[in-house]
Write a protein that holds these residues in place. Structure first.
Motif, PDB file in Angstrom:
ATOM      1  N   ILE A 509       0.813  -1.120  -0.046  1.00 28.38           N
ATOM      2  CA  ILE A 509       0.101  -0.118  -0.139  1.00 28.38           C
ATOM      3  C   ILE A 509       0.710   1.150  -0.162  1.00 28.38           C
ATOM      4  CG2 ILE A 509      -2.014  -1.167   1.030  1.00 28.38           C
ATOM      5  CD1 ILE A 509      -1.138   0.034   3.708  1.00 28.38           C
ATOM      6  N   GLY A 510       0.316   2.281  -0.388  1.00 28.53           N
ATOM      7  CA  GLY A 510       1.064   3.728  -0.404  1.00 28.53           C
ATOM      8  C   GLY A 510       1.610   4.051   0.731  1.00 28.53           C
ATOM      9  N   ASN A 511       2.532   4.980   0.830  1.00 24.50           N
ATOM     10  CA  ASN A 511       2.994   5.744   1.973  1.00 24.50           C
ATOM     11  C   ASN A 511       2.113   6.849   2.519  1.00 24.50           C
ATOM     12  OD1 ASN A 511       5.979   4.583   2.948  1.00 24.50           O
ATOM     13  ND2 ASN A 511       5.612   4.039   0.808  1.00 24.50           N
ATOM     14  N   LYS A 512       1.085   7.274   1.592  1.00 25.35           N
ATOM     15  CA  LYS A 512       0.387   8.270   1.998  1.00 25.35           C
ATOM     16  C   LYS A 512      -1.040   8.011   1.688  1.00 25.35           C
ATOM     17  CE  LYS A 512       3.721  12.120   1.395  1.00 25.35           C
ATOM     18  NZ  LYS A 512       4.618  11.102   0.515  1.00 25.35           N
ATOM     19  N   VAL A 513      -1.786   7.109   2.341  1.00 27.33           N
ATOM     20  CA  VAL A 513      -3.027   6.623   2.116  1.00 27.33           C
ATOM     21  C   VAL A 513      -4.011   6.886   3.191  1.00 27.33           C
ATOM     22  CG1 VAL A 513      -2.202   4.672   0.872  1.00 27.33           C
ATOM     23  CG2 VAL A 513      -2.469   4.319   3.230  1.00 27.33           C
ATOM     24  N   GLU A 514      -5.117   7.051   3.003  1.00 28.51           N
ATOM     25  CA  GLU A 514      -6.434   7.357   3.848  1.00 28.51           C
ATOM     26  C   GLU A 514      -7.543   6.328   3.986  1.00 28.51           C
ATOM     27  OE1 GLU A 514      -6.442  10.602   6.075  1.00 28.51           O
ATOM     28  OE2 GLU A 514      -6.362  11.537   4.000  1.00 28.51           O
ATOM     29  N   ASP A 515      -8.083   6.033   5.090  1.00 28.89           N
ATOM     30  CA  ASP A 515      -9.114   5.172   5.228  1.00 28.89           C
ATOM     31  C   ASP A 515      -9.187   3.889   4.524  1.00 28.89           C
ATOM     32  OD1 ASP A 515     -10.497   7.371   6.779  1.00 28.89           O
ATOM     33  OD2 ASP A 515     -11.414   8.088   5.256  1.00 28.89           O
ATOM     34  N   ILE A 516      -8.021   3.250   4.833  1.00 27.42           N
ATOM     35  CA  ILE A 516      -7.966   1.631   4.436  1.00 27.42           C
ATOM     36  C   ILE A 516      -8.760   0.869   5.579  1.00 27.42           C
ATOM     37  CG2 ILE A 516      -6.282  -0.168   4.017  1.00 27.42           C
ATOM     38  CD1 ILE A 516      -6.257   2.232   2.061  1.00 27.42           C
ATOM     39  N   SER A 517      -9.590   0.036   5.169  1.00 29.18           N
ATOM     40  CA  SER A 517     -10.307  -0.860   6.143  1.00 29.18           C
ATOM     41  C   SER A 517      -9.591  -1.823   6.495  1.00 29.18           C
ATOM     42  CB  SER A 517     -11.606  -1.254   5.480  1.00 29.18           C
ATOM     43  OG  SER A 517     -12.375  -0.063   5.497  1.00 29.18           O
ATOM     44  N   VAL A 518      -9.576  -2.056   7.762  1.00 26.82           N
ATOM     45  CA  VAL A 518      -8.521  -3.486   8.300  1.00 26.82           C
ATOM     46  C   VAL A 518      -9.709  -4.307   9.178  1.00 26.82           C
ATOM     47  CG1 VAL A 518      -6.586  -2.318   8.142  1.00 26.82           C
ATOM     48  CG2 VAL A 518      -7.756  -2.220  10.439  1.00 26.82           C
ATOM     49  N   ALA A 519      -9.450  -5.575   9.073  1.00 25.94           N
ATOM     50  CA  ALA A 519     -10.447  -6.575  10.099  1.00 25.94           C
ATOM     51  C   ALA A 519      -9.448  -7.240  11.018  1.00 25.94           C
ATOM     52  CB  ALA A 519     -10.874  -7.477   8.906  1.00 25.94           C
TER      53      ALA A 519
END
Length: 628
Positions: A509-519
């Motif tokens: 994933i990117g080094n500047k990312v927003e609102d990635i869902s995790v379980a």
């Protein structure tokens, strides 16, 4: 119109002769007062960013607003020019809007308290402190949206207002501000901690004035400023040439697919004065990576760098400011026009230090540092805790990551350290106690520090296992353009982030990312970059390389970058090492002052193969190109 200072005693301070012992006592008392400000803050704040990591910065200034002790330099002169009001005994100023204080705080998450200190009707000092708030409202948790197009999306903006007026607390104002944040308990406690720290320092200043007298105390502060001026004048003459030198470095991307963004500075000396001109820096971004750089703040950065490299015993303060002329083009990445978004400014803020090193080291390469951990990677994790007994209560984490400090003239760069010397890590036990996660790994990332006579510090590989569903956001850099090495040292390894799902699948994933869902049971591998190396790697002691193989700081394969042949247990094959080093010396190109690695276009061509991420697109500013 400028602020009006209301003093009931108009008698001016009389100059006083200061003997060296008295000056030393007052200087060290001020140093201790600054330390006491920090201690007060961490004992009374609640947010992990301040209480555990120390993301707050104190200041004690003289009666004219010039910093005597602190870190970022004084903003008070600019504030007094813009503040249309009075300052009286019993007043205290509260603010967070960068555009209303000439960038004294550089994004709205930083809440600042300013306390004028009066004694016997006269203003004798100021104390101030700002600290990063974990949430101030806005469109995303943590209030630092990567895709913000203006500062209005980044949470509450507080212009300079009186939180205390003539000794009376403005409770309604605080209720209004706390109503904007997702974590009012943290913010209220952190604000009270900032206030308490400023009051402690004010008491210490008054105690000094009580002991020595107002005139002696004020004269001592002026002598501390003058002494700094004399020292810096000599350092500038020694380290800065009249012939201009330039240096440029990059912010890898803006989180919206565009990058890299260039920051360029040219430096030269004109008589006793040094000029630092940022002409050639890219225009402001439409995203939130802009950094509203206060000129006095940059003067202090320059002064700190000069002092720490050339004469660390000097107490840095504002006394040398008239020796430095800082020129920042309006509308650039470092001086954006209102209402440009500013919340992601940490990358440019840190990169400034690499640029200073690159500028100053060209005349004195023996003092040159490599590029290092010049940023503060952020992780945000939030949601409702659905573990048994938690009842779905809201949680949110803001954490600052650490990485590799550059190789330096005096030795290796430390592994897994912070850009800011006073920062500390959040203990893993604290994270696991208060947030729904487990830390599966917290270790150095071997070979991530650039090879050199003095090795660059390794980055950190930290693995989070999430125990409750939620969302994560990441702010980091140096994933595309590597940290450069110097004097023959190699660049450091770049940052990367890997999300490992509970089913065993992996994705970069990117080094500047927003609102990635995790379980539940998803894992995030948060890997920071290493520092660049310093000096010829083939001159490094093979036995030291062998020891680092044994310690897990360098791999067997990585040892070959130093021309060392080692076994897994760190044993050195002396004959094979000598042969390998002879071959490497005879076939390599001449060592260069700076090793940037491949150029930007070569990095762009190889980006996906090397990083697993698409290359950023070169930014364009058609309206500026049309105007030219």
């Amino acid at each position: 119109m400028p602020a009006t200072i209301v003093q009931t005693n108009s008698q001016p301070f009389a100059p006083a002769e200061i003997d060296p012992v008295t000056l030393d006592i007052i200087e060290n008392a001020l140093r201790n007062a600054r330390v006491e400000m920090d201690a007060t803050l961490v004992r009374t704040a609640m947010s992990p960013g301040i209480r555990e990591q120390g993301d707050a910065f104190p200041l004690i200034a003289d009666h004219n607003g010039k910093m005597i002790v602190g870190q970022f330099g004084s903003f008070i002169g600019g504030f007094l020019k813009q503040f249309d009001g009075t300052l009286e005994d019993g007043d205290m100023i509260f603010l967070s809007d960068p555009y209303s204080c000439e960038g004294a705080v550089s994004h709205s998450n930083d809440w600042l308290i300013l306390l004028p200190v009066f004694r016997s009707g006269r203003l004798i000092a100021y104390t101030a402190m700002f600290g990063h708030q974990s949430d101030i409202g806005g469109k995303v948790v943590g209030s630092m949206p990567i895709n913000a197009r203006s500062i209005f999306e980044e949470g509450v903006r507080i212009p300079p207002v009186k939180i205390w007026r003539k000794g009376e607390y403005n409770e309604d104002l605080i209720k209004l501000v706390m109503h904007q944040t997702r974590k009012p308990d943290w913010c209220q406690a952190d604000l009270n901690a900032l206030i308490a720290a400023c009051r402690v320092a004010a008491r210490r200043v008054v105690e000094m004035a009580d002991r020595f007298g107002d005139d002696v105390y004020v004269s001592a502060t002026q002598e501390l400023l003058a002494r700094n001026h004399r020292a810096m004048k000599q350092l500038i003459a020694m380290a800065v040439a009249e012939e201009p030198v330039s240096f440029e470095d990059y912010i890898c991307d803006d989180g919206m697919g565009y990058g890299p963004y260039k920051i360029k500075c040219t430096m030269w000396r004109d008589g006793d004065k040094v000029i630092l001109d940022f002409q050639g820096t890219d225009p402001q971004s439409s995203a939130s990576i802009n950094f509203y750089l206060n000129e006095n703040m940059f003067k202090m950065f320059f002064g700190i760098y000069m002092i720490m490299v050339f004469d660390p015993q000097i107490l840095f303060n504002d006394g040398f400011y008239d020796l430095i002329d800082v020129r920042i083009p309006a509308g650039s990445l470092l001086k954006p026009h209102f209402p440009a978004a500013l919340s992601g400014r940490t990358h440019a803020l840190g990169r400034i230090f690499d640029i200073l090193g690159g500028l100053l080291g060209q005349k004195t390469p023996e003092f040159l540092n490599a590029a290092g951990f010049s940023s503060s990677p952020h992780l945000f994790y939030s949601g409702n805790d659905h573990r048994p007994g938690k009842g779905g209560e809201w949680f949110q984490l803001f954490q600052i990551g650490f990485g590799g400090i550059p190789g330096r003239p005096m030795g290796d760069g430390p592994d897994g350290h912070s850009l800011w010397p006073g920062f500390t890590n959040v203990p893993n036990e604290f994270l696991e106690r208060y947030f729904p996660l487990m830390i599966e790994r917290y270790e150095t990332d071997p070979d991530s520090g650039g090879a050199g006579l003095h090795r660059g510090g390794n980055g950190i590989h930290m693995t989070y296992r999430f125990l409750s569903p939620g969302t994560i956001s990441i702010h980091d850099d140096r994933w595309f353009v590597p940290p450069w090495g110097v004097n023959g040292g190699a660049p450091g390894k770049r940052a990367r982030k890997i999300l490992e799902r509970a089913d065993g699948s992996h994705c970069v994933i990117g080094n500047k990312v927003e609102d990635i869902s995790v379980a539940v049971d998803d894992q995030l591998h948060f890997i920071t970059w290493g520092g660049g190396g310093w000096g010829d790697p083939l001159a490094r002691d093979p036995s030291l390389v062998g020891l680092e193989v044994l310690q897990g700081l360098v791999t067997v394969a990585g040892a070959r970058a130093y021309g060392v042949v080692a076994s897994e247990d760190g044993e050195i094959d002396a004959a094979a090492t000598e042969a390998l080093r002879h071959h490497m010396r005879s076939t390599r190109a001449p060592l260069s002052l700076f090793d940037y690695g491949p150029g930007v276009e070569a990095l762009r061509s190889a980006c996906e193969a090397e990083t697993g991420l698409p290359a950023p697109i070169q930014p364009a500013w058609p309206e500026l190109e049309a105007a030219q």
